[in-house]
Design a protein around this motif. Structure first.
Motif, PDB file in Angstrom:
ATOM      1  N   LYS A  88       0.835  -1.203   0.000  1.00 42.12           N
ATOM      2  CA  LYS A  88       0.000   0.000   0.000  1.00 42.12           C
ATOM      3  C   LYS A  88       0.870   1.252   0.000  1.00 42.12           C
ATOM      4  CE  LYS A  88      -3.802   2.219   2.524  1.00 42.12           C
ATOM      5  NZ  LYS A  88      -4.714   2.124   3.711  1.00 42.12           N
ATOM      6  N   GLU A  89       1.969   1.224   0.755  1.00 40.04           N
ATOM      7  CA  GLU A  89       2.871   2.372   0.802  1.00 40.04           C
ATOM      8  C   GLU A  89       3.586   2.567  -0.538  1.00 40.04           C
ATOM      9  OE1 GLU A  89       3.788   2.254   5.619  1.00 40.04           O
ATOM     10  OE2 GLU A  89       5.248   1.409   4.222  1.00 40.04           O
ATOM     11  N   LEU A  90       3.902   1.481  -1.234  1.00 40.72           N
ATOM     12  CA  LEU A  90       4.494   1.615  -2.568  1.00 40.72           C
ATOM     13  C   LEU A  90       3.538   2.327  -3.513  1.00 40.72           C
ATOM     14  CD1 LEU A  90       6.349  -1.724  -3.488  1.00 40.72           C
ATOM     15  CD2 LEU A  90       7.357   0.540  -3.141  1.00 40.72           C
ATOM     16  N   LEU A  91       2.260   1.982  -3.428  1.00 42.55           N
ATOM     17  CA  LEU A  91       1.258   2.638  -4.274  1.00 42.55           C
ATOM     18  C   LEU A  91       1.172   4.131  -3.958  1.00 42.55           C
ATOM     19  CD1 LEU A  91      -1.493  -0.131  -4.175  1.00 42.55           C
ATOM     20  CD2 LEU A  91      -0.162   0.566  -6.189  1.00 42.55           C
ATOM     21  N   GLN A 131      -1.200  -2.343 -10.947  1.00 42.29           N
ATOM     22  CA  GLN A 131      -1.663  -1.094 -10.331  1.00 42.29           C
ATOM     23  C   GLN A 131      -0.595  -0.010 -10.431  1.00 42.29           C
ATOM     24  OE1 GLN A 131      -2.643  -3.010  -6.494  1.00 42.29           O
ATOM     25  NE2 GLN A 131      -4.703  -2.176  -6.711  1.00 42.29           N
ATOM     26  N   LEU A 132       0.656  -0.384 -10.212  1.00 45.00           N
ATOM     27  CA  LEU A 132       1.751   0.582 -10.314  1.00 45.00           C
ATOM     28  C   LEU A 132       1.882   1.079 -11.751  1.00 45.00           C
ATOM     29  CD1 LEU A 132       4.321  -1.213  -7.989  1.00 45.00           C
ATOM     30  CD2 LEU A 132       3.256   1.000  -7.540  1.00 45.00           C
ATOM     31  N   THR A 137       3.996   4.342 -13.258  1.00 43.27           N
ATOM     32  CA  THR A 137       5.253   4.061 -12.571  1.00 43.27           C
ATOM     33  C   THR A 137       5.926   2.830 -13.156  1.00 43.27           C
ATOM     34  OG1 THR A 137       4.300   4.959 -10.541  1.00 43.27           O
ATOM     35  CG2 THR A 137       6.294   3.646 -10.308  1.00 43.27           C
ATOM     36  N   GLU A 138       7.231   2.902 -13.319  1.00 42.67           N
ATOM     37  CA  GLU A 138       8.009   1.739 -13.745  1.00 42.67           C
ATOM     38  C   GLU A 138       8.234   0.835 -12.544  1.00 42.67           C
ATOM     39  OE1 GLU A 138      10.194   4.518 -17.116  1.00 42.67           O
ATOM     40  OE2 GLU A 138      11.347   3.793 -15.384  1.00 42.67           O
TER      41      GLU A 138
END
Length: 249
Positions: A88-91, A131-132, A137-138
């Protein structure tokens, strides 16, 4: 100009700017820029919890004005968080402008070589990667083995990263003897010949040649530092040194 880790004339000089406060990170950015940094990397597991919020992320990414690689590993200040929380934090980091997000290869299925084997975990990883990508986002998938691993197994892992949707495959092996280091150099060529995506192949241990000449063997970027301190990775070479090697080979 679009920020990206996927288009480059020479392997990117990515300065890892590790600090526990935004000010320390900015200071390292400034010093690294003066030495020729072409991209930055922040490991957010190092950052103090009070600064883990979207306004700080946006401020740091805007300050950089360079492609930004981010990690959110289980270690450091992330100890105790679930893999779902880390994802979730990466998103959130992607929403705030991160260029390249690092998805651990064993996210949702912790393994000693950081390569998930659970079918359900792999599906969840692929969903996260989608999702990324939808956020622009790569995505890099990383497996930190941290010990010498035969070339065939390294290629197997890299192909698995590729099949899960990674834009870049990152594998950290090891080398404590000249023989192991030579095998790692051969492995870099093997990856170059067989992968359809860029790769970041690094080595821990006593032998560090791969981290200094990997770009001449097909590795897509150098992870380097302005200086070695309490947060930096000791195996990562100094930016000024690796720039001289890259530019003169």
């Amino acid at each position: 100009m679009q920020k990206t880790f996927l288009k480059y004339e020479k392997p990117l000089l990515t300065a890892m700017v590790l600090g526990d406060t935004p000010e320390r990170i900015k200071t390292l950015m400034d010093k690294s820029l003066s030495e020729g940094a072409e991209a930055f990397g922040i490991q957010f597991e190092v950052v103090q919890p009070m600064f883990r919020k979207s306004e700080v992320y946006k401020e740091l990414f805007a300050y950089a004005e360079k492609p930004m690689y981010v990690t959110n590993y289980r270690v450091g200040r992330n100890a105790g968080k679930t893999d779902e929380e880390l994802a979730k934090e990466l998103l959130e980091l992607a929403d705030c402008g991160a260029t390249l997000c690092d998805v651990m290869g064993d996210l949702f299925d912790r393994q000693s070589d950081e390569v998930a084997v659970s079918k359900e975990a792999i599906k969840k990883q692929m969903r996260l990667i989608d999702q990324l990508h939808e956020k622009g986002t790569e995505v890099l998938i990383s497996s930190h083995i941290l010990k010498y691993t035969p070339p065939a197994r390294i290629l197997e892992i890299a192909l698995e990263h590729q099949s899960r949707g990674a834009d870049i495959s990152k594998i950290v092996t090891g080398a404590d003897t000249a023989e192991e280091e030579l095998e790692n150099l051969k492995t870099a060529h093997l990856l170059k010949e067989n992968l359809e995506i860029p790769f970041l192949f690094l080595s821990s241990g006593e032998c560090h040649l791969l981290r200094r000449i990997g770009g001449n063997l097909g590795v897509c970027m150098y992870l380097c530092v302005h200086e070695h301190d309490n947060f930096s990775t000791k195996e990562q070479p100094l930016l000024k040194n690796v720039k001289a090697i890259r530019d003169n080979m």
